[in-house]
Every structure is written in C-alpha cells, then in structure tokens.
Design an enzyme around this catalytic site. Structure first.
Site, PDB file in Angstrom:
ATOM      1  CG  ASP A 236      -2.337   0.628   1.060  1.00  0.00           C
ATOM      2  OD1 ASP A 236      -2.408   1.707   0.916  1.00  0.00           O
ATOM      3  OD2 ASP A 236      -3.127   0.079   0.381  1.00  0.00           O
TER       4      ASP A 236
ATOM      5  CG  ASP B 143      -6.471   5.029  -1.918  1.00  0.00           C
ATOM      6  OD1 ASP B 143      -7.653   6.178  -2.227  1.00  0.00           O
ATOM      7  OD2 ASP B 143      -5.573   5.164  -1.198  1.00  0.00           O
TER       8      ASP B 143
ATOM      9  CG  ASP C 233     -10.387   3.406   4.441  1.00  0.00           C
ATOM     10  OD1 ASP C 233     -10.220   3.228   3.507  1.00  0.00           O
ATOM     11  OD2 ASP C 233      -9.405   4.391   3.991  1.00  0.00           O
TER      12      ASP C 233
HETATM   13  C1  DGJ Z   1      -7.163   5.501   1.985  1.00  0.00           C
HETATM   14  C2  DGJ Z   1      -7.356   3.977   1.455  1.00  0.00           C
HETATM   15  O1  DGJ Z   1      -8.763   3.804   1.562  1.00  0.00           O
HETATM   16  C3  DGJ Z   1      -6.422   2.958   2.689  1.00  0.00           C
HETATM   17  O2  DGJ Z   1      -7.231   1.618   1.921  1.00  0.00           O
HETATM   18  C4  DGJ Z   1      -4.780   3.296   2.023  1.00  0.00           C
HETATM   19  O3  DGJ Z   1      -5.072   2.791   0.584  1.00  0.00           O
HETATM   20  C5  DGJ Z   1      -4.966   4.571   2.223  1.00  0.00           C
HETATM   21  N1  DGJ Z   1      -6.131   5.689   1.324  1.00  0.00           N
HETATM   22  C6  DGJ Z   1      -2.960   5.488   1.957  1.00  0.00           C
HETATM   23  O4  DGJ Z   1      -3.102   6.437   2.041  1.00  0.00           O
END
Ligand code: DGJ
Length: 712
Positions: free
Chosen positions: A346, A458, A527
C-alpha cells in the site's frame, strides 16, 4: 413494434419497457415498465392523460426525454442554451431505428429542435439497449450541434440520458444509501416527498455521502416480495439524480453526470454522449432487484466478470506509511503461508512518502526504502507463488513533491484563488491531455518493469477550486471531464496490460459506480474494517453491487478504527461474504490465529465460486442481532450460508432461516466445513424453503457460522 398505435416494446430479460410514439411526432412516452407484455397486449394500453388543459398538467409527465420548453414543468433531462439565448426547445421525432445484435437489441429515436421557422442547429438521439439475459434496460442520449463550420457553439446546461417514469401508485417510497468516510452505504428508505428529491455529488467523484442509484416502490415491497423500480447512473465524476413526485400523480427519475452549474459547450459539428442510466424492475422485492443488478454487473459491466477474485493481503493497516522492503518481505512470507494469492503493497513505497505530507506525484521507488527498486520485492512475492500488487494515487499531488514544483499549473485551481489542500494534497486535472499522458507513461513503466499484476487505484480528496484554466462557460465541466480522463488512462493501461487487474478505492468506498466497474475488477468497500460495522456496510453496498467486487479484509482485534474486539472466526465470516482479503499485522498474530486463518482461507477458496458468482439472498436485518446471507450457485448445485449474531443469545428462540433460491424437489446435504461426512444432514429443499433451518447459534457474543449445502 405496433405501427398502428406507435407502441414499441423493449424486452429486457423477464421484463418489458413499453414506449408510445406520439402521432404528432413531438413526444415519446413510457407507458409500461414491469412484467413482460407481448406487442399485441402492449398495443391495448391506454395512455394516462397529461392534463395539458389545466394548471396541474405538464406534457412532460411520462416523457422519455423531457426538455426545457412548452408545457413542461418537471425536471428537464436536456437543457440547452442556443447562441441567441433561447433555451426553450421544440422536440420533433424525425425517425427511429431498431437493431438486433449479439450484444442485445437497440432502439434509437432521432429528434431535432424544430421551431415554426425551421430546424435549429440541435439534434439528439435517444438510445436504448436491452438483452435477453438481463432485466436491465440501458439508456443514454447523444446530443449534437448540427451547425456547419462557421456556426456557433451551443451550451448544454443539463444533459441526462432521459427520464425514468414509474407507474401511478397511491404512494412511493425511496430507498438509497447515504454515508460518510468509514461509514459508507447506509441503507435508508423513506416515503418519497412531493416535489424534487435530489441525491448528488459536487465532489468530482462518486462520493461516500451517497451513491448514484435509487430504488422506488409503492411502500409495500419487502426483501422478497413486491414491485421495485431501480435506476443507477454510470458516471464517475460529479453527478445528480432527481426523483420527482407531483401532486398530479407523476413519479420520475432524471439522473445524469454533473451537478447544477456544470455546463458543457458543443462546438459546431460536435456531439456529446451522456452517461448511461440503467433501470431494473423487480417483481420479487429488493432482493430480486439486487440480484438483477448483480447479474448485470457480472455479465455486462465488469471487464472480466467471469473470473474469480483472488484472496489478497494488503499491508496498509499493518504498517501505514512505515513501508520497508524487509518488512514487506516478512509480511509476504506470512501471507503466503496462509494461502494468500495476491500481495499488495500500500501507500509509502514511492518518492519521499514518509507520511501524507510529501511525495505524491513522484512515482519512483522510495530511495531509502527500496534502494534497488521494487523488482527484488516483486520477485520475492512472485517466488512465493503470489501475484504482486501496488497502491497508486495517480490523480493527486502533494505540493511538497518534485512533480508539483515542475508543474504547479497541472492542478485544479483558479489562478486568483487560494488552493484548499486536503490531506495535504491537490487534484491533478486529468482532463488535460499532457497530464493523462504523464500518468499513463509512469503507470505503464511501473507495471511493466516490476511485473505488477494488480493496482489499487486510490483517490483521497474531493475537488475544490475545480475549474479548467481555459476559463469560460465550460470551465466547470472538469467536474465530469476529469473522470472521463481518468477512465481513458485506465482503459489505455488495461489495453496495454491485458492481465493487469485493478481495484477502485477513494478513501474506501468513495468511488464505487457502474462506470468505474466497467474498467476495474473490484472496489475497496470501506476503510472501516470492523466486522460488525462491515455487515451493515456490505448490506447497503450489496443492494447494487455483487459480492465479487466488494473487497473485505480481516484485520486486527481490537479494530484500529473502532476499538471493538471480535473473534477471528467472526471477522473471517464477515469478510468471506465478499472478496476475502487479509489486512492485519500478521507479525503479531499467534500461531493459533495463523493456523485458524489458514484453515478459513482454505474454506473460502472452496466456497468462493458460490459466494462470488452465485445469487445472493439477504436474510435477517442488519440492525438486528441475527443476520445471514445465502449464496446459491444453482448450476453447481451448491449454496453457502453465512450467519452472524452480534449480541448474546436472548431468551427468545431464533426464527428458523427459510432458504430461498434452492431446488424444492431436491435433497441437500447440509454441513459445516471440516465436519465428517457422516455428521452431515440431508434435508429436502422444500423443507429448507418452507419450514427453514434451525438458526440458533451457540451462546455468547459475536457468534457466526458458515454452512454448506450441496444438492444430491
Ligand atoms: C485510503 C485507502 O482507503 C486506504 O486503504 C489506504 O490505501 C490509504 N488511503 C493510503 O493512503
């Protein structure tokens, strides 16, 4: 089509969508959307009066493409400003065409704007597509400036694909989802207010606060029974859906890309294709509507909907920004031992990305953390038998980055306004060809050079100061054109790397829609990885989206966001109702936890075709203590029941779970994974359907189970 009455019947799977072409050529109305009717039957339908001779009338009730102009007082789907300022249109139907092809049947209706002095430089076509194997009707419009060179531009003030009309009912209920970051897809149903109810995003992305679909019923539908009409929009930027209910009895839905004030300019000879809206009628309640959507998404939206999604590991919750090669190798070793199939690194692998203040835009491996680049880690992951995935956020830039220092003008901004950074980042304007070219260039290189199999794409902030520097009327069109640019980069990348798979993420579920699903494979649902909260989030998300796209991770307990302690088994069972992933810090899991996790990953792989490709039946209610989801794969003769109870067992006996979707005259072997075959019970499908399965879970909080049913 019945020529005498001008009745056109579109057959979409088990449903009919019926239009009546007006003899005067000025309008086309929908007169039926529901159970299948033959052309002869549809020709007998009597069109409701439009009441044009009273204050209450409006000729746009039931109209397929209400425009601004004439006796129309509802929500225009098409609003155009001619160069002379006229915005009152006079539609004239000039012809229609019907085509049957391998990808369904299409109807096109051709209109021009025809005033008393002749035709103006504006034409539009309404497109319909239906398929035999889907109950979904797809609709969109193409709007053209027909002026020759030297003519003048037209301004589109609103460009939705058309209006969806509901049959007259005594009352209506509107169901939709609302939410927030980490609390997406909260399902709510309420009586539809008279007037206009608008769901919208002014954020440049789909948004956590709402999702571009609605379901409407007469207030009497349940999960399993009754009529439901649902409309969803395939647009990725800002959007607006308005549900109209008039005291005169009209109920319609107009849904399109862009919100108020987002205009588009059509130069002479140019045309604009609106976003597709899709509609479903269900005679079997909300569950039936959802299953129709799921089938449609799997068969006709996803680029590779027939595939099974792999079990992934994602490092975010374990490390946040503290990404090192050694740390990732250790997590990868442990993930592989659990049976994980895809390892995703990530945020934190690139630029000077030590926290969220810097580095976005500098897409080369972090020099301190990956001095030899990503290849050694990618090779290690591949050597463990897993695919290799990488997090990216291509549309964003930190002001503290080399990219921003080199191209400060690439971000969305007004030259004389202060930018409003959020999460210390700004949005790159993907509608600009040079920005899209730059993004494609580094993405293509990164994927190729490192053997990347999967991208988590993202998007962590909403638009602000969203104007293109060109200024003028169309400056705010970036609210929709940015998303079009994003889609183009993704399409090009997939074409260049046909085996690449992509997850859509925007701080969790902030960019989940039919347009992004047409070019991705799954989404990061939220999240919030708290298993109990997830049951509610998944319940809302499953109204439209199938289990095969909803990413769900098992993370640590207590949950880092909510602090709730939930047994590993319950966490797994919650995540196994979607695309199973693991996101915990595996270096802190005990040997017993790792062994239990490995066994549960094995179970998931066994039942995965049923969960991901079966038909889903939601049982119980998300708010209640008892919840269950049944996945039925009829062709495989298999079903999987996942059942959860959050609180302790009360004194009242649990209701038996009646299981729909099974073959009633077949017998089923019912067993828990790992149970010896002699322990399995054989139960007739009819008993499971009409009497039900004993649903009692053992005493204690957070109890769950997974049961398999195999047709004999
Ligand atoms: C938001 C995402 O939803 C998380 O899973 C992670 O990837 C963070 N961003 C990383 O900045």
């Amino acid at each position: 089509m019945d020529q005498a009455t001008g009745t056109v019947v579109l057959q979409a799977g088990r449903t009919s969508y019926v239009l009546r072409l007006d003899g005067t050529g000025s309008t086309v109305r929908q007169i039926h959307w529901g159970p299948a009717l033959s052309v002869a039957e549809a020709a007998t339908l009597v069109e409701p009066e439009d009441g044009r001779d009273s204050f209450d009338g409006g000729t746009d009730a039931r109209e397929e493409m209400p425009v601004e102009g004439g006796l129309r007082y509802g929500v225009p789907a098409l609003e155009v400003r001619h160069p002379d300022g006229t915005s009152s249109l006079e539609p004239l139907l000039t012809g229609h065409g019907i085509q049957h092809g391998p990808d369904g049947s299409r109807l096109v209706l051709h209109f021009v704007d025809a005033g008393p002095e002749g035709t103006r430089d504006l034409a539009w076509d309404l497109h319909y597509r239906v398929r035999r194997d889907s109950d979904v009707v797809e609709r969109w419009a193409v709007v053209r400036n027909t002026a020759a060179g030297g003519g003048r531009p037209l301004t589109l003030l609103r460009h939705a694909g058309g209006q969806w009309t509901l049959p007259t009912r005594a009352g209506y209920r509107l169901s939709s989802v609302h939410g927030a970051w980490s609390e997406e897809f909260q399902l709510a149903g309420q009586p539809l207010a008279y007037g206009e109810t608008t769901l919208t995003s002014r954020r440049g992305h789909t948004g956590h606060q709402s999702n571009p679909w609605v379901m409407l019923d007469a207030g009497d539908a349940t999960e399993d029974h009754g009529e439901v009409w649902s409309v969803a929009l395939a647009a990725g930027g800002s959007w607006r859906t308005t549900v109209l209910r008039t005291p005169a009895g009209h109920c319609g839905v107009v849904s399109g890309a862009g919100h108020e004030g987002v205009e588009a300019v059509l130069e002479p000879g140019e045309e604009l294709t609106t976003a597709v809206t899709a509609g479903v009628w269900s005679g079997t309640g909300f569950g039936g509507a959802s299953r129709a959507w799921h089938t449609y998404v799997r068969r006709h939206v996803l680029p590779a909907g027939g595939e099974l999604r792999p079990v992934l590991y994602n490092s975010w919750e374990a490390t946040t920004f503290d990404v090192t090669e050694a740390g990732q190798r250790e997590l990868a070793d442990r993930a592989a031992a659990l049976g994980v199939e895809l390892f995703v690194v990530d945020d934190g692998w690139f630029g000077r990305r030590d926290d969220d203040r810097a580095g976005l835009g500098d897409w080369h491996p972090h020099p301190g953390r990956f001095p030899d680049g990503l290849r050694p880690l990618a090779d290690h992951v591949h050597g463990l038998g897993m695919a290799f995935g990488l997090w990216v956020e291509p549309e964003m830039v930190n002001p503290d980055s080399d990219l921003f220092r080199a191209h400060p003008d690439w971000v969305l901004h007004h030259p004389d306004r202060r930018p409003s950074p959020q999460r210390h980042q700004l949005v790159l304007d993907f509608s600009r060809p040079e920005v899209a070219e730059w993004a494609f260039g580094w993405l293509d290189r990164t994927v190729r050079d490192n053997g990347v199999d999967f991208l988590k794409w993202d998007f962590n902030r909403s638009f602000s100061e969203a104007a293109r520097r060109t200024g003028g009327t169309a400056a705010r069109a970036v609210h929709t054109e940015h998303a079009a640019g994003f889609h183009r980069v993704l399409d090009r990348l997939r074409a260049a790397h046909p085996r690449l798979r992509v997850e859509s993420c925007a701080g969790g579920g902030g960019r989940v829609d039919l347009a992004v699903l047409a070019r991705t494979d799954q989404v990061w649902t939220s999240d919030n990885t708290d298993a109990v909260d997830r049951l509610t989030i998944q319940h809302g998300a499953s109204q439209l989206y199938p289990a095969s796209v909803l990413g769900a991770w098992v993370t640590d307990s207590p949950n880092p966001l909510t602090g709730r302690r939930v047994p590993l088994r319950f966490r797994f069972h919650a995540a196994m109702a979607g695309v199973l992933g693991i996101g915990g810090d595996l270096t802190s899991w005990t040997a017993e936890e790792l062994a239990e996790a490995a066994a549960l990953v094995g179970v998931y792989k066994d039942v995965r075709p049923v969960v991901q490709h079966g038909e889903q039946y939601r049982l119980g209610s998300p708010g209640g203590h008892g919840r269950a989801v049944l996945h039925v794969h009829e062709a495989a003769g298999e079903a999987v029941l996942l059942q959860w109870r959050v609180g302790g067992r009360g004194r009242r006996a649990a209701e038996p779970l009646r299981l729909p979707g099974l073959v009633e005259d077949a017998d089923y072997r019912v067993f828990e994974p790992g149970e010896p075959p002699e322990a399995a019970r054989v139960v007739p499908g009819r008993v499971l359907a009409v009497h039900g399965l004993a649903a009692e879970l053992p005493q204690g909080e957070y109890r769950s189970r997974l049961l398999r049913l195999r047709r004999l």
